[in-house]
Motif scaffolding. Sequence first.
Motif, short mmCIF file in Angstrom:
data_model
loop_
_atom_site.label_atom_id
_atom_site.label_comp_id
_atom_site.label_asym_id
_atom_site.label_seq_id
_atom_site.Cartn_x
_atom_site.Cartn_y
_atom_site.Cartn_z
N ILE A 53 0.71 -1.23 0.09
CA ILE A 53 -0.18 -0.11 -0.05
C ILE A 53 1.00 1.30 -0.11
CG2 ILE A 53 -1.61 1.29 1.40
CD1 ILE A 53 -2.61 -1.55 2.49
N ALA A 54 1.93 1.13 0.89
CA ALA A 54 2.82 2.40 0.99
C ALA A 54 3.44 2.82 -0.52
CB ALA A 54 3.78 2.24 1.97
N GLU A 55 3.93 1.89 -1.10
CA GLU A 55 4.61 1.91 -2.15
C GLU A 55 3.64 2.41 -3.37
OE1 GLU A 55 6.53 -1.79 -3.33
OE2 GLU A 55 8.01 -1.42 -1.68
N GLU A 56 2.46 1.66 -3.42
CA GLU A 56 1.35 2.11 -4.47
C GLU A 56 1.02 3.80 -4.28
OE1 GLU A 56 -2.99 1.02 -5.96
OE2 GLU A 56 -1.68 -0.57 -5.11
N LEU A 57 0.83 4.07 -3.12
CA LEU A 57 0.21 5.38 -2.95
C LEU A 57 1.57 6.36 -2.51
CD1 LEU A 57 -2.82 4.66 -0.58
CD2 LEU A 57 -2.72 4.81 -2.99
N SER A 58 2.66 6.00 -2.54
CA SER A 58 3.85 6.94 -2.40
C SER A 58 3.83 7.54 -1.07
CB SER A 58 3.88 7.90 -3.52
OG SER A 58 4.11 7.32 -4.80
N VAL A 59 3.42 6.79 0.03
CA VAL A 59 3.46 7.28 1.30
C VAL A 59 4.32 6.02 2.25
CG1 VAL A 59 1.40 8.17 1.44
CG2 VAL A 59 1.40 5.84 2.03
N SER A 60 4.70 6.47 3.46
CA SER A 60 5.50 5.75 4.30
C SER A 60 4.65 4.57 4.92
CB SER A 60 6.19 6.53 5.55
OG SER A 60 5.25 6.72 6.27
N LYS A 61 5.31 3.42 5.15
CA LYS A 61 4.74 2.31 5.86
C LYS A 61 3.98 2.89 7.12
CE LYS A 61 6.61 -1.32 6.79
NZ LYS A 61 7.69 -2.49 6.85
N THR A 62 4.76 3.76 7.86
CA THR A 62 4.34 4.21 9.19
C THR A 62 2.94 4.89 8.79
OG1 THR A 62 6.33 4.50 10.17
CG2 THR A 62 4.84 5.62 11.01
N ALA A 63 2.83 5.76 7.69
CA ALA A 63 1.77 6.37 7.43
C ALA A 63 0.46 5.64 7.34
CB ALA A 63 1.84 7.43 6.28
N VAL A 64 0.78 4.51 6.68
CA VAL A 64 -0.17 3.54 6.31
C VAL A 64 -0.80 2.88 7.60
CG1 VAL A 64 -0.76 1.22 5.37
CG2 VAL A 64 0.56 3.11 4.03
N LEU A 65 0.14 2.67 8.30
CA LEU A 65 -0.24 1.94 9.74
C LEU A 65 -1.07 2.83 10.60
CD1 LEU A 65 3.08 -0.19 10.58
CD2 LEU A 65 0.76 -0.84 10.05
N ARG A 66 -0.46 4.28 10.86
CA ARG A 66 -1.32 5.44 11.62
C ARG A 66 -2.68 5.45 10.92
NH1 ARG A 66 3.56 9.71 11.83
NH2 ARG A 66 4.52 8.74 13.68
N ALA A 67 -2.72 5.53 9.50
CA ALA A 67 -4.06 5.83 9.03
C ALA A 67 -5.06 4.29 9.22
CB ALA A 67 -4.12 5.89 7.33
N LEU A 68 -4.45 3.05 9.53
CA LEU A 68 -5.26 1.98 9.59
C LEU A 68 -5.57 1.95 10.93
CD1 LEU A 68 -3.33 -0.85 7.63
CD2 LEU A 68 -5.80 0.33 7.15
N THR A 69 -4.91 2.49 12.07
CA THR A 69 -5.23 2.57 13.48
C THR A 69 -6.35 3.60 13.59
OG1 THR A 69 -2.94 1.79 14.03
CG2 THR A 69 -4.28 3.18 15.66
#
Length: 82
Positions: A53-69
């Motif tokens: 997800i992070a690679e596809e949307l050009s965001v960090s893994k941390t940003a993905v995890l924060r958004a999911l949380t």
Amino acid sequence: MVVLASATTNTLRSDPLGRSTAPIRGYGRQRMTTRLTDRIVNLHGQGRSTRQIAEELSVSKTAVLRALTKAGVEKRPRGGRS
């Protein structure tokens, strides 16, 4: 004579959702919008990993995890094996 190409910093870009945006200043950060969070939740629901997800949307893994949380999504176990 050598001519060096200059970087264009004033051009419009498009974000991961295809919208035109103003040039991003700083460290390339983008604002975590509701639309981007919804896209992250949707891709996670389709079984994609946080790294994918992070690679596809050009965001960090941390940003993905924060958004999911923040969205209250239960995270899957590490390693992709159930």
